[in-house]
Motif scaffolding. Structure first.
Motif, short mmCIF file in Angstrom:
data_model
loop_
_atom_site.label_atom_id
_atom_site.label_comp_id
_atom_site.label_asym_id
_atom_site.label_seq_id
_atom_site.Cartn_x
_atom_site.Cartn_y
_atom_site.Cartn_z
N ALA A 1 0.85 -1.19 0.00
CA ALA A 1 0.00 0.00 0.00
C ALA A 1 0.89 1.24 0.00
O ALA A 1 1.92 1.27 0.67
N ALA A 2 0.50 2.27 -0.75
CA ALA A 2 1.32 3.47 -0.91
C ALA A 2 2.68 3.09 -1.47
O ALA A 2 3.73 3.36 -0.90
N CYS A 3 2.66 2.45 -2.65
CA CYS A 3 3.87 1.84 -3.23
C CYS A 3 4.78 2.84 -3.91
O CYS A 3 5.87 2.47 -4.36
N SER A 4 4.36 4.10 -4.05
CA SER A 4 5.16 5.12 -4.72
C SER A 4 5.57 4.65 -6.12
O SER A 4 4.75 4.11 -6.85
N THR A 5 6.83 4.80 -6.48
CA THR A 5 7.26 4.51 -7.84
C THR A 5 7.69 3.06 -8.05
O THR A 5 8.32 2.73 -9.06
N GLY A 6 7.35 2.18 -7.10
CA GLY A 6 7.46 0.75 -7.35
C GLY A 6 8.62 0.02 -6.70
O GLY A 6 8.70 -1.21 -6.77
N GLN A 7 9.52 0.74 -6.03
CA GLN A 7 10.68 0.06 -5.47
C GLN A 7 10.27 -1.00 -4.43
O GLN A 7 10.87 -2.07 -4.39
N GLU A 8 9.28 -0.69 -3.58
CA GLU A 8 8.90 -1.67 -2.56
C GLU A 8 8.29 -2.94 -3.16
O GLU A 8 8.74 -4.05 -2.84
N CYS B 1 2.41 -1.17 4.74
CA CYS B 1 1.87 0.20 4.71
C CYS B 1 2.82 1.07 5.52
O CYS B 1 2.52 1.48 6.64
N ARG B 2 3.95 1.37 4.93
CA ARG B 2 5.05 1.94 5.69
C ARG B 2 5.23 3.43 5.40
O ARG B 2 5.23 3.86 4.25
N ASN B 3 5.34 4.19 6.48
CA ASN B 3 5.64 5.63 6.39
C ASN B 3 4.57 6.40 5.63
O ASN B 3 4.87 7.35 4.90
N VAL B 4 3.31 6.00 5.80
CA VAL B 4 2.22 6.73 5.15
C VAL B 4 1.14 7.13 6.14
O VAL B 4 0.57 8.22 6.02
N ALA B 5 0.84 6.29 7.14
CA ALA B 5 -0.24 6.60 8.07
C ALA B 5 0.03 7.89 8.85
O ALA B 5 -0.92 8.54 9.32
#
Length: 275
Positions: free
Chosen positions: A112-119, A216-220
């Protein structure tokens, strides 16, 4: 008078951010708002914040709203960021699923909240490198973000050399990426393992269900406490019983003891669904 006008405009920006993607931008983020929207206005040749707001609030101007979401959300990411959740996946979760599998083992992950895909690409690489009897596994990795622009970038799977050097070993760079011009494209084997989509954590339905792992890291931290609670409830319902939620290393959820129990997995802290 000018200060009052600017405060009113910034309040309108905060309202739009809340409406469009759910994030809460308090007064401490005013500098960030100004800097990021100034860059957008220069790029779009818009003279001032009032004109930008007028365009964004017009019902026909979806492109400007999407660009505002892209500008106001944070996209800092890197491959295998904070490696401990990936170690928890490969050293604890995958072996347990393999031992307990009846028939074909399955693995479901949501970034979740994957940004540009690195995770999510890191998750796919971790699976390729750690799954016993890889061909037997039924794997699905879903990845989502609220920003249309970042999801499109993630789908392309193209990265610059400095991005590869942040988190990937030379062996992984050579094995999983191919040079194309000045960029490096992720190989189809990895790209094909990830399903990308635009998703608003507050208002959208999760992309799947019965997940073994949700990242779901560093988004909440960008949401109000009440909205964080709603997000955690949604994620608990999307996890299978005893599935694991991983948050950012500095994030400690509150008011979730009815949803999760804390379970250490190596150096990582997982929040395991209750029930």
């Amino acid at each position: 008078m000018q200060a009052t006008v600017e405060r009113h405009q910034l309040d309108r920006v905060r309202g739009l951010a809340k409406q469009l993607c759910g994030i809460h931008l308090d007064g401490s983020k005013d500098y960030l708002i100004r800097r990021r929207l100034n860059e957008l206005m220069v790029d779009e040749k818009i003279d001032n914040l009032q004109d930008l707001l007028a365009l964004a609030e017009a019902p026909y101007n979806r492109k400007i709203r999407e660009r505002m979401v892209d500008a106001l959300t944070t996209h800092e990411t890197l491959f295998f960021r904070d490696k401990s959740p990936f170690d928890a996946l490969t050293q604890h979760i995958i072996p347990k699923l393999y031992r307990e599998a009846v028939g074909r083992p399955r693995l479901r992950i949501w970034s979740a909240a994957c940004s540009t895909g690195q995770e999510p690409y890191s998750l796919a690489i971790a699976c390729l490198e750690s799954l016993p009897e890889r061909s037997r596994w039924d794997i699905r990795i879903d990845a989502s973000d609220v920003s249309v622009g970042t999801v499109e970038a993630a789908k392309r799977g193209r990265f610059q050399n400095f991005e590869l050097s942040r988190g990937l070993s030379p062996q992984q760079q050579s094995r999983y990426f191919r040079r194309e011009g000045n960029d490096y494209r992720i190989v189809d084997e990895v790209r094909g393992m990830v399903n990308f989509q635009v998703n608003n954590l507050l208002t959208s339905t999760p992309p799947g269900h019965d997940y073994d792992v949700i990242m779901c890291r560093n988004v909440a931290i960008y949401f109000t406490p009440a909205d964080r609670r709603r997000i955690y409830q949604k994620m608990a319902s999307a996890l299978r019983p005893q599935g694991s939620l991983f948050l950012g290393c500095s994030e400690v959820p509150t008011n979730v003891s009815d949803l999760f129990k804390t379970v250490p997995l190596g150096r990582a802290t997982s929040y395991q669904r209750i029930g």
